[in-house]
Write a protein that holds these residues in place. Structure first.
Motif, PDB file in Angstrom:
ATOM      1  N   ASP A   1     -47.928  48.183 -89.210  1.00  0.00           N
ATOM      2  CA  ASP A   1     -46.783  47.424 -88.732  1.00  0.00           C
ATOM      3  C   ASP A   1     -45.521  47.855 -89.474  1.00  0.00           C
ATOM      4  O   ASP A   1     -45.562  48.649 -90.415  1.00  0.00           O
ATOM      5  N   SER A   2     -44.358  47.315 -89.042  1.00  0.00           N
ATOM      6  CA  SER A   2     -43.070  47.741 -89.585  1.00  0.00           C
ATOM      7  C   SER A   2     -42.799  47.177 -90.968  1.00  0.00           C
ATOM      8  O   SER A   2     -41.917  47.663 -91.673  1.00  0.00           O
TER       9      SER A   2
ATOM     10  N   TYR B   1     -40.939  38.831 -77.212  1.00  0.00           N
ATOM     11  CA  TYR B   1     -41.795  39.956 -77.565  1.00  0.00           C
ATOM     12  C   TYR B   1     -42.199  40.728 -76.309  1.00  0.00           C
ATOM     13  O   TYR B   1     -42.233  40.188 -75.197  1.00  0.00           O
TER      14      TYR B   1
ATOM     15  N   GLN C   1     -45.286  43.496 -75.192  1.00  0.00           N
ATOM     16  CA  GLN C   1     -46.542  44.122 -75.583  1.00  0.00           C
ATOM     17  C   GLN C   1     -47.005  45.072 -74.494  1.00  0.00           C
ATOM     18  O   GLN C   1     -46.978  44.747 -73.299  1.00  0.00           O
TER      19      GLN C   1
ATOM     20  N   GLU D   1     -46.779  46.320 -79.948  1.00  0.00           N
ATOM     21  CA  GLU D   1     -45.979  45.106 -79.752  1.00  0.00           C
ATOM     22  C   GLU D   1     -44.656  45.231 -80.505  1.00  0.00           C
ATOM     23  O   GLU D   1     -44.622  45.736 -81.630  1.00  0.00           O
ATOM     24  N   TYR D   2     -43.598  44.747 -79.871  1.00  0.00           N
ATOM     25  CA  TYR D   2     -42.245  44.792 -80.453  1.00  0.00           C
ATOM     26  C   TYR D   2     -41.573  43.470 -80.137  1.00  0.00           C
ATOM     27  O   TYR D   2     -41.680  42.959 -79.012  1.00  0.00           O
ATOM     28  N   ASP D   3     -40.875  42.870 -81.133  1.00  0.00           N
ATOM     29  CA  ASP D   3     -40.213  41.601 -80.866  1.00  0.00           C
ATOM     30  C   ASP D   3     -38.711  41.695 -81.119  1.00  0.00           C
ATOM     31  O   ASP D   3     -38.203  42.720 -81.566  1.00  0.00           O
TER      32      ASP D   3
ATOM     33  N   GLY E   1     -37.001  43.048 -84.337  1.00  0.00           N
ATOM     34  CA  GLY E   1     -37.202  44.439 -84.730  1.00  0.00           C
ATOM     35  C   GLY E   1     -38.579  44.714 -85.305  1.00  0.00           C
ATOM     36  O   GLY E   1     -38.902  45.861 -85.616  1.00  0.00           O
ATOM     37  N   TYR E   2     -39.399  43.679 -85.446  1.00  0.00           N
ATOM     38  CA  TYR E   2     -40.751  43.872 -85.972  1.00  0.00           C
ATOM     39  C   TYR E   2     -41.620  44.548 -84.914  1.00  0.00           C
ATOM     40  O   TYR E   2     -41.547  44.236 -83.730  1.00  0.00           O
ATOM     41  N   TRP E   3     -42.476  45.480 -85.357  1.00  0.00           N
ATOM     42  CA  TRP E   3     -43.417  46.124 -84.453  1.00  0.00           C
ATOM     43  C   TRP E   3     -44.763  46.296 -85.138  1.00  0.00           C
ATOM     44  O   TRP E   3     -44.864  46.305 -86.355  1.00  0.00           O
ATOM     45  N   ASN E   4     -45.815  46.380 -84.321  1.00  0.00           N
ATOM     46  CA  ASN E   4     -47.133  46.703 -84.856  1.00  0.00           C
ATOM     47  C   ASN E   4     -47.917  47.495 -83.829  1.00  0.00           C
ATOM     48  O   ASN E   4     -47.684  47.379 -82.612  1.00  0.00           O
TER      49      ASN E   4
END
Length: 209
Positions: free
Chosen positions: A35-36, A185, A187, A196-198, A201-204
């Motif tokens: 993840d980010s 988000y 996905q 997945e990106y929200d 700016g978080y991604w995994n």
């Protein structure tokens, strides 16, 4: 004189598509994730056991470079409200590495818009109990009372399935909003990879072995 058979040749079945989205009961299931926030590869292992047609137990372990392993055990029971087309899940989870017990009750409703598109709603209530840290109070070390937290959350998402992007793969897109965090988000998932990106700016990324 012999009779000529008029039976048609049997149709050959189409090759089955590979599906690897949830742990299969009785089999060891492995994922590789990143993840980010950590940007460190994490290996996840799951073993799922069937206890009854609607109840299962899962043992989960996560192993990350430079961190202590995480391990938890959970039991899930699923109940279907057929008249309302709602699925209710009850979950009890114990985290061995963080010493907390978490119970949750979740209701999910799926509204089919067409054969490949649906609107999904989810409501969840969770209760978490963890052991308090030991503190010094002018004498012997005493433990704090148990720390309890109750949380409520909901999600609303639009789900779209894209069929046959290759001869053996489908793809699913989900666009939704998390009510508690007020984040949107996106996905994207195919047979083995989920991204997945929200809106923060978080991604995994998860890859299923």
């Amino acid at each position: 004189m012999g009779q000529t058979s008029s039976a048609l040749p049997e149709a050959q079945p189409e090759p089955a598509k590979v599906k690897a989205s949830k742990p299969i009961k009785g089999l060891l299931y492995a994922q590789l994730g990143m993840d980010s926030e950590n940007k460190t590869k994490e290996v996840r292992l799951s073993q799922k056991f069937a206890m009854s047609p609607h109840t299962s137990m899962k043992l989960f372990g996560a192993f990350t470079d430079g961190q202590n392993p995480r391990c938890r055990l959970q039991v899930v029971h699923k109940h279907y409200l057929n008249g309302l087309d709602i699925r209710v899940n009850g979950r009890l989870r114990y985290d061995f590495s963080k010493s907390f017990l978490k119970s949750s009750l979740c209701a999910k409703k799926k509204i089919v818009l067409n054969p490949t598109t649906s609107l999904n709603a989810k409501l969840e209530a969770t209760h978490r109990v963890s052991a308090g840290e030991a503190v010094m109070k002018g004498g012997p070390i005493m433990a704090n009372p148990l720390d309890e937290q109750v949380e409520f959350n909901g999600k609303l998402e639009l789900s779209k399935k894209v069929l046959n992007i290759t001869t053996t793969q489908d793809c699913r897109l989900r666009l939704g909003v998390d009510v508690a965090s007020q984040k949107m988000y996106l996905q994207l998932r195919e047979n083995h990879v989920a991204v997945e990106y929200d809106s923060t700016g978080y991604w995994n990324i998860l890859y299923d072995f």
